[in-house]
Motif scaffolding. Structure first.
Motif, short mmCIF file in Angstrom:
data_model
loop_
_atom_site.label_atom_id
_atom_site.label_comp_id
_atom_site.label_asym_id
_atom_site.label_seq_id
_atom_site.Cartn_x
_atom_site.Cartn_y
_atom_site.Cartn_z
N UNK A 178 0.84 -1.09 -0.19
CA UNK A 178 0.00 -0.01 0.07
C UNK A 178 0.92 1.37 0.06
N UNK A 179 2.03 1.21 0.83
CA UNK A 179 2.90 2.48 0.84
C UNK A 179 3.99 2.67 -0.44
N UNK A 180 4.09 1.41 -1.14
CA UNK A 180 4.89 1.41 -2.14
C UNK A 180 4.19 0.68 -3.37
N UNK A 181 3.63 1.29 -4.58
CA UNK A 181 2.79 0.50 -5.51
C UNK A 181 3.87 0.01 -6.10
N UNK A 182 5.22 0.24 -6.52
CA UNK A 182 5.99 -0.60 -7.36
C UNK A 182 6.21 -1.88 -6.92
N UNK A 183 5.91 -2.39 -5.66
CA UNK A 183 5.95 -3.75 -5.15
C UNK A 183 4.85 -4.35 -5.03
#
Length: 295
Positions: A287-292
Motif C-alpha cells: 500500500x505504501x509502495x505501489x511498485x512492489x
C-alpha cells in the motif's frame, strides 16, 4: 539538388499496416491483470505443493522412526492440536492454545508497537540533527549486536516475571533495528527531493515529515518485518524462562512431560502467527509502495 533523402531511415518507427489493430499497452511492469492473476495462483499452487511434500516427508519419517516421543506423526500432531485448542494444558491450572497465543500476541503488539514508535522518532532525529546522530550512533552500534535474550535475567531482576519484563525485552530488541532501518531509509532519499521541497519554501521540519519520511516508508516497513521476526524469537525465549503463560511457556511445559505432539502444536501456532503478522506488514508495504504491489 541535395543528395540527402528527407525520409526517415528504415530503423525509424514505421506505420502500422492498414487494418491492423494497435498493440495493447502494457499496464505496468507486472503485465496484464490476467497474467498477474495466473502468476499469483501459480505461486499459491507451488507453495501448497511444497507444504504437502514437507508434510509427507514428516509423516514417512515418523512412521519409520515409530516413536511418538521422538517424532509424532502428522495425524497425531493434528489430533493433539485440535484437542488443546479448546482444552487447557495442564488440565487443572493451564490454558488452551488459543489463550496462550493471545497472551503472546498481546505482548508482541505492546513491545513491538512501543519499540517501533521510539525507533522511528530516534531514527528521524538522527537523520535530521547531526548532534543527535553523533551522540546516539555509538550507542546504537554497541547495543545492536547484543541479543535481547541476554537481558532476560537482568529484566527479571528489575521488573519481575510480570508483563513489564516481557514488553521491555521486546522494546530493547526492536528499537535498534527500527532506528537503523529508519536512518538508512532517510539517508537513501534522493537529495533532489529535499532541495525541491526547500526551494518551494518548506521548512526543515516540514521537509522531514512530508518528504523524507514519506519517501522512506518502504524501507522502514522492511525494517519492521525484520524486527518482527526477532520479536517473536525473543518473546518465546522469555516465556520459556520467566513466564506463567504464553506459547513459549506452553512449549516448555509440554517438553517437561514429553508431550511432543503438543510441542509441535505450539511451534505451528508460532509459525501461523508470525506468517500472519509478516503478511500484514507486506500488505502495508504494498500500500505504501505501489511498485512492489505485484512483486
Amino acid at each position: 539538388m541535395s543528395d540527402i533523402d528527407p525520409r526517415p531511415p528504415a530503423t525509424a518507427v514505421q506505420e502500422a499496416p492498414a487494418g491492423a489493430e494497435p498493440a495493447p499497452a502494457t499496464p505496468g511492469a507486472g503485465g496484464t491483470p490476467e497474467r498477474r492473476g495466473r502468476r499469483s495462483w501459480r505461486r499459491v499452487a507451488y507453495g501448497g505443493a511444497g507444504l504437502l511434500l514437507a508434510l509427507g516427508g514428516w509423516q514417512v519419517a515418523a512412521l519409520v522412526i515409530d516413536d511418538p516421543v521422538t517424532l509424532p506423526t502428522v495425524v497425531q500432531t493434528v489430533r493433539e492440536f485440535l484437542h488443546y485448542v479448546t482444552h487447557p494444558y495442564p488440565e487443572v491450572q493451564g490454558r488452551t492454545l488459543v489463550e496462550d497465543a493471545l497472551i503472546s500476541t498481546g505482548r508482541i503488539l505492546a513491545g513491538f508497537g512501543l519499540g517501533t514508535l521510539v525507533g522511528l522518532v530516534l531514527g528521524a532525529a538522527m537523520a535530521g540533527v547531526r548532534v543527535i546522530r553523533e551522540l546516539a550512533d555509538p550507542l546504537i552500534a554497541v547495543v545492536r549486536p547484543l541479543p535481547p535474550i541476554a537481558f532476560i535475567p537482568l529484566l527479571v531482576v528489575w521488573f519481575g516475571i510480570g508483563e513489564t519484563s516481557k514488553v521491555a525485552l521486546l522494546f530493547f530488541g526492536v528499537v535498534p533495528v527500527i532506528t537503523i532501518a529508519t536512518l538508512g531509509a532517510l539517508d537513501a532519499v534522493p537529495v533532489e527531493l529535499v532541495h525541491a521541497s526547500r526551494s518551494l519554501g518548506a521548512s526543515h521540519f516540514h521537509t522531514m515529515v512530508h518528504v523524507r519520511l514519506r519517501a522512506a516508508v518502504p524501507g522502514v516497513i522492511t525494517g519492521m518485518r525484520i524486527a518482527m521476526g526477532g520479536a517473536w524469537t525473543s518473546i518465546i525465549a522469555a516465556e520459556m524462562i520467566a513466564a506463567t503463560g504464553g506459547v513459549g511457556f506452553l512449549i516448555l511445559q509440554a517438553g517437561n512431560y514429553l508431550q511432543t505432539p503438543l510441542i509441535f502444536s505450539g511451534i505451528i501456532v508460532i509459525a501461523v502467527l508470525g506468517f500472519a503478522f509478516d503478511g500484514l506488514l507486506r500488505l502495508l508495504l504494498r500500500a505504501a509502495d505501489p511498485t512492489v504491489r505485484h512483486s
